[in-house]
Design an enzyme around this catalytic site. Sequence first.
Site, mmCIF file in Angstrom:
data_model
loop_
_atom_site.group_PDB
_atom_site.id
_atom_site.type_symbol
_atom_site.label_atom_id
_atom_site.label_comp_id
_atom_site.label_asym_id
_atom_site.label_seq_id
_atom_site.Cartn_x
_atom_site.Cartn_y
_atom_site.Cartn_z
ATOM 1 N N ASP A 161 -3.449 -2.436 0.357
ATOM 2 C CA ASP A 161 -2.037 -2.110 0.489
ATOM 3 C C ASP A 161 -1.898 -0.999 1.522
ATOM 4 O OD1 ASP A 161 0.673 -2.268 -0.211
ATOM 5 O OD2 ASP A 161 0.467 -0.553 -1.557
ATOM 6 N N ASP A 167 2.782 -5.968 3.809
ATOM 7 C CA ASP A 167 1.761 -4.905 3.889
ATOM 8 C C ASP A 167 0.717 -4.981 2.783
ATOM 9 O OD1 ASP A 167 3.327 -4.105 1.756
ATOM 10 O OD2 ASP A 167 3.175 -1.977 2.251
ATOM 11 N N GLU A 168 0.517 -6.175 2.244
ATOM 12 C CA GLU A 168 -0.349 -6.294 1.077
ATOM 13 C C GLU A 168 -1.099 -7.615 1.096
ATOM 14 O OE1 GLU A 168 0.824 -6.237 -3.419
ATOM 15 O OE2 GLU A 168 2.489 -5.576 -2.158
HETATM 16 MG MG LIG Z 1 2.410 -0.508 0.841
#
Ligand SMILES: [Mg+2]
Length: 349
Positions: free
Chosen positions: A4, A99-100
């Site tokens: 993350d 974002d993961e």
């Molecule tokens: Mg994040």
Amino acid sequence: MHLDLDAFFCSVEVLRDPSLKDKPIVVGGRSENRGVVAAASYPARKFGIHSAMPMIEATRRCKDLIVISSQHGLYRMYSKVIMGILRAESPIIQQVSIDEAYLDLSDEVDQWIEATEIARKIQMRISRDIGLSASVGIATNKMIAKIASDFQKPNGLTVVLPGQEVEFLSPLPVKKIPGIGPKATARLAKYGIYRVQDMSVISEEKLVQRFGKMGSAMTRWSKGIDDRPVHEDHETKSISTERTFSKNIEAQDELLEVIEKLSFKVAEQLKKKKFMAATITVKFRYADFTTYTRQHTLAEPVDDGLEICRIAQKLLVKNWMPGEPVRLLGVGGSHFSEPHGQLSLGLGV
Ligand SMILES: [Mg+2]
């Protein structure tokens, strides 16, 4: 492995304008009356500002708050580059948001220390090549890996070894479990259940009585059980490998040799993902950076290295200007179907 990125949107803004570093910034809608915070930097979070908070409330909490209107195209571009870095480390990756992502390293490593090394390498590349930071969690399943990646943010690396799952989860507040939202957290609190440990000592029957279907899940979660596989990216539409040479190559036999190696790499990845490719692509770049992509589509999809090599070599010989120095060569496969199955057009396999 779950990765993350840390305060992703805000961190990209700091890259663009380093004077924003260490300042309370938020990204979101600019309109002060209706806007909502999409992301808050760590200094902004110190004021209690968090994503989904109305902008007006955020500016009230911090007088010096810098509000930046979000630029999704830019964030997507960074995201793509980072996912590329992840893909280089593991053929099985599931991107779950901008974002993961989850990576399944089961086939890549034999020992836990190797997974840790891969995590460090990825973090180092994201920091060195992009200038961003990411937090990583490694565990025996997705749920625990995700909780672990959040455990030591930012720039954290948390490994939960096999057998340590319950010990890791027990002291955590129940809301740390993905799937237990604010509503369930509040209801659990009514029953005196605050930590995962509290949840684990309540019988499944009772939890089902009170929470319905979610009750069974709670029992599994509190024991650290999660058997969801890391799904392939549904966007995976092609598999390719390429090589940039430190010295340009102009001899045909050398080029063909590289094609062979790349073809077998592509075949290996196809097999790992249980895909067969109907279209084989060759990419080559001349010294002046002009780049050509040529492809051939077969009636029967393939995942065999020799087959792919044969087609790729033919494509190169047919299209390359003999003697012209090449600085990059690539081989790829696309138009996937599952082995021995129907050719799937949707690709959402
Ligand atoms: Mg994040």
